[in-house]
Write a protein that holds these residues in place. Sequence first.
Motif, PDB file in Angstrom:
ATOM      1  N   TRP A 142       0.812  -1.224   0.000  1.00  0.00           N
ATOM      2  CA  TRP A 142       0.000   0.000   0.000  1.00  0.00           C
ATOM      3  C   TRP A 142       0.845   1.273   0.000  1.00  0.00           C
ATOM      4  O   TRP A 142       0.310   2.358  -0.169  1.00  0.00           O
ATOM      5  N   LYS A 143       2.123   1.148   0.279  1.00  0.00           N
ATOM      6  CA  LYS A 143       3.002   2.336   0.338  1.00  0.00           C
ATOM      7  C   LYS A 143       2.399   3.359   1.314  1.00  0.00           C
ATOM      8  O   LYS A 143       1.768   2.966   2.287  1.00  0.00           O
ATOM      9  N   MET A 144       2.542   4.655   1.047  1.00  0.00           N
ATOM     10  CA  MET A 144       2.011   5.655   1.981  1.00  0.00           C
ATOM     11  C   MET A 144       0.617   6.102   1.518  1.00  0.00           C
ATOM     12  O   MET A 144       0.383   7.269   1.214  1.00  0.00           O
ATOM     13  N   GLY A 173      14.084  -3.374   1.019  1.00  0.00           N
ATOM     14  CA  GLY A 173      14.817  -2.996  -0.191  1.00  0.00           C
ATOM     15  C   GLY A 173      13.954  -2.536  -1.342  1.00  0.00           C
ATOM     16  O   GLY A 173      14.390  -2.573  -2.504  1.00  0.00           O
ATOM     17  N   HIS A 174      12.736  -2.114  -1.044  1.00  0.00           N
ATOM     18  CA  HIS A 174      11.911  -1.583  -2.131  1.00  0.00           C
ATOM     19  C   HIS A 174      12.667  -0.436  -2.800  1.00  0.00           C
ATOM     20  O   HIS A 174      13.363   0.330  -2.137  1.00  0.00           O
ATOM     21  N   SER A 175      12.504  -0.292  -4.100  1.00  0.00           N
ATOM     22  CA  SER A 175      13.295   0.719  -4.828  1.00  0.00           C
ATOM     23  C   SER A 175      13.020   2.131  -4.308  1.00  0.00           C
ATOM     24  O   SER A 175      13.891   2.991  -4.364  1.00  0.00           O
ATOM     25  N   ALA A 200       9.120   0.183 -14.190  1.00  0.00           N
ATOM     26  CA  ALA A 200       7.760  -0.352 -14.332  1.00  0.00           C
ATOM     27  C   ALA A 200       6.894  -0.042 -13.108  1.00  0.00           C
ATOM     28  O   ALA A 200       5.705  -0.339 -13.096  1.00  0.00           O
ATOM     29  N   ILE A 201       7.493   0.572 -12.085  1.00  0.00           N
ATOM     30  CA  ILE A 201       6.746   0.792 -10.844  1.00  0.00           C
ATOM     31  C   ILE A 201       5.935   2.078 -10.939  1.00  0.00           C
ATOM     32  O   ILE A 201       6.483   3.159 -11.118  1.00  0.00           O
ATOM     33  N   GLY A 202       4.620   1.928 -10.813  1.00  0.00           N
ATOM     34  CA  GLY A 202       3.728   3.086 -10.793  1.00  0.00           C
ATOM     35  C   GLY A 202       3.670   3.832 -12.114  1.00  0.00           C
ATOM     36  O   GLY A 202       3.139   4.937 -12.188  1.00  0.00           O
ATOM     37  N   THR A 203       4.196   3.245 -13.175  1.00  0.00           N
ATOM     38  CA  THR A 203       4.272   3.951 -14.457  1.00  0.00           C
ATOM     39  C   THR A 203       3.225   3.452 -15.444  1.00  0.00           C
ATOM     40  O   THR A 203       3.013   4.086 -16.475  1.00  0.00           O
ATOM     41  N   GLY A 244       5.453  -4.306 -10.544  1.00  0.00           N
ATOM     42  CA  GLY A 244       5.579  -3.185 -11.481  1.00  0.00           C
ATOM     43  C   GLY A 244       4.353  -3.142 -12.371  1.00  0.00           C
ATOM     44  O   GLY A 244       4.287  -3.876 -13.355  1.00  0.00           O
ATOM     45  N   SER A 245       3.387  -2.319 -11.967  1.00  0.00           N
ATOM     46  CA  SER A 245       2.156  -2.116 -12.754  1.00  0.00           C
ATOM     47  C   SER A 245       1.379  -3.413 -13.019  1.00  0.00           C
ATOM     48  O   SER A 245       0.803  -3.588 -14.089  1.00  0.00           O
ATOM     49  N   VAL A 246       1.368  -4.303 -12.026  1.00  0.00           N
ATOM     50  CA  VAL A 246       0.518  -5.494 -12.154  1.00  0.00           C
ATOM     51  C   VAL A 246      -0.928  -5.078 -11.898  1.00  0.00           C
ATOM     52  O   VAL A 246      -1.216  -4.335 -10.966  1.00  0.00           O
ATOM     53  N   TYR A 302      11.132  -9.181  -7.869  1.00  0.00           N
ATOM     54  CA  TYR A 302      11.816  -8.443  -8.932  1.00  0.00           C
ATOM     55  C   TYR A 302      10.903  -7.314  -9.400  1.00  0.00           C
ATOM     56  O   TYR A 302       9.803  -7.567  -9.908  1.00  0.00           O
ATOM     57  N   GLU A 303      11.366  -6.094  -9.173  1.00  0.00           N
ATOM     58  CA  GLU A 303      10.572  -4.933  -9.560  1.00  0.00           C
ATOM     59  C   GLU A 303      11.435  -3.977 -10.379  1.00  0.00           C
ATOM     60  O   GLU A 303      12.172  -3.168  -9.799  1.00  0.00           O
ATOM     61  N   PRO A 304      11.363  -4.065 -11.702  1.00  0.00           N
ATOM     62  CA  PRO A 304      12.128  -3.103 -12.506  1.00  0.00           C
ATOM     63  C   PRO A 304      11.640  -1.694 -12.177  1.00  0.00           C
ATOM     64  O   PRO A 304      10.433  -1.430 -12.220  1.00  0.00           O
ATOM     65  N   VAL A 352       2.056  -6.042  -5.669  1.00  0.00           N
ATOM     66  CA  VAL A 352       1.152  -5.133  -6.366  1.00  0.00           C
ATOM     67  C   VAL A 352       1.050  -3.821  -5.595  1.00  0.00           C
ATOM     68  O   VAL A 352       0.734  -3.830  -4.405  1.00  0.00           O
ATOM     69  N   GLY A 353       1.302  -2.714  -6.257  1.00  0.00           N
ATOM     70  CA  GLY A 353       1.183  -1.408  -5.607  1.00  0.00           C
ATOM     71  C   GLY A 353      -0.194  -0.821  -5.847  1.00  0.00           C
ATOM     72  O   GLY A 353      -1.171  -1.166  -5.176  1.00  0.00           O
ATOM     73  N   GLY A 354      -0.302   0.045  -6.845  1.00  0.00           N
ATOM     74  CA  GLY A 354      -1.535   0.789  -7.114  1.00  0.00           C
ATOM     75  C   GLY A 354      -2.809  -0.051  -7.120  1.00  0.00           C
ATOM     76  O   GLY A 354      -3.809   0.315  -6.485  1.00  0.00           O
ATOM     77  N   ALA A 355      -2.775  -1.200  -7.806  1.00  0.00           N
ATOM     78  CA  ALA A 355      -3.996  -2.003  -7.930  1.00  0.00           C
ATOM     79  C   ALA A 355      -4.375  -2.693  -6.617  1.00  0.00           C
ATOM     80  O   ALA A 355      -5.498  -3.197  -6.479  1.00  0.00           O
TER      81      ALA A 355
END
Length: 258
Positions: free
Chosen positions: A13-15, A97-99, A174-177, A215-217, A169-171, A236-239
């Motif tokens: 969920w990040k912040m 170690g999240h980017s 591809a994260i949040g893009t 990365g944008s899953v 593995y999170e390029p 999964v971040g945003g979704a």
Amino acid sequence: MRKKKKIYVAGNWKMNLDLKEAEQFYAVFNRHYRSHPHVKVMIAPAFTHLYRMVYLYEDTDVEIMAQNMHWAAKGAYTGEVSAAMLKSVGVETVILGHSERRQYFCETDEILQKKVQRVIEENMTAVFCVGEKWEEREAGRHFQTVADQVKKALFSLHPEDWEEIVIAYEPVWAIGTGQTATPQQADEMHRHIREVIASKYGNQLAGRIPVLYGGSVKPENAAEIFAMENVDGALVGGASLIPEKFLDIIEAAKQYFD
Ligand code: PGA
């Protein structure tokens, strides 16, 4: 062909989401969520919600995890949270170690190596993130970058410690893009990560380490990502902030086993 026993669907969920929003997420999610023996669901809310979320999800098989922690056991580290504190509220797994931690909070491989050691000492589990920046991929250095990240933080582990390691593995590009790595790009990097691990720990151990893609899953691409031989799930971040979308990604994981 490598056979998958389990698919992980982990939400970061990040912040995002205050406590009320997190409770509203639970209300919708829990009405529709049905567990599956081969799908492991995890959610990483903010530190402030962990205690409450562990309680809310107690009757489900959803695991609540943290997004970060400090490497020291305890002490004068204003604003930080220790592994023991996480465990004391029922949290056993932590993303490391999240980017975004590497980029905005100066987390180096050396710091991450100490955090991983702490996780092992406390009998916790780490979801350890690796991934290259776009410039590194363009320059053809992506395999080397990711190999270095794995080696520097994880190669001091004893073989038995790897029971507690999940890799994501999170390029970075591809994260949040909205720009997802192709399933083939994900699979070849996951295979590479296994080869790197195998070079020190052997094929058997490398074959059973879960390697998630992040990365944008989203619901639209989850099934094709899960179908890849070396992909064991998604971070999964945003979704993951929208219960319906997160549930759809979980459904895609279930369908893999049908
Ligand atoms: P995203 O984030 O799904 O929003 O791209 C993934 C992550 O950073 O874990």
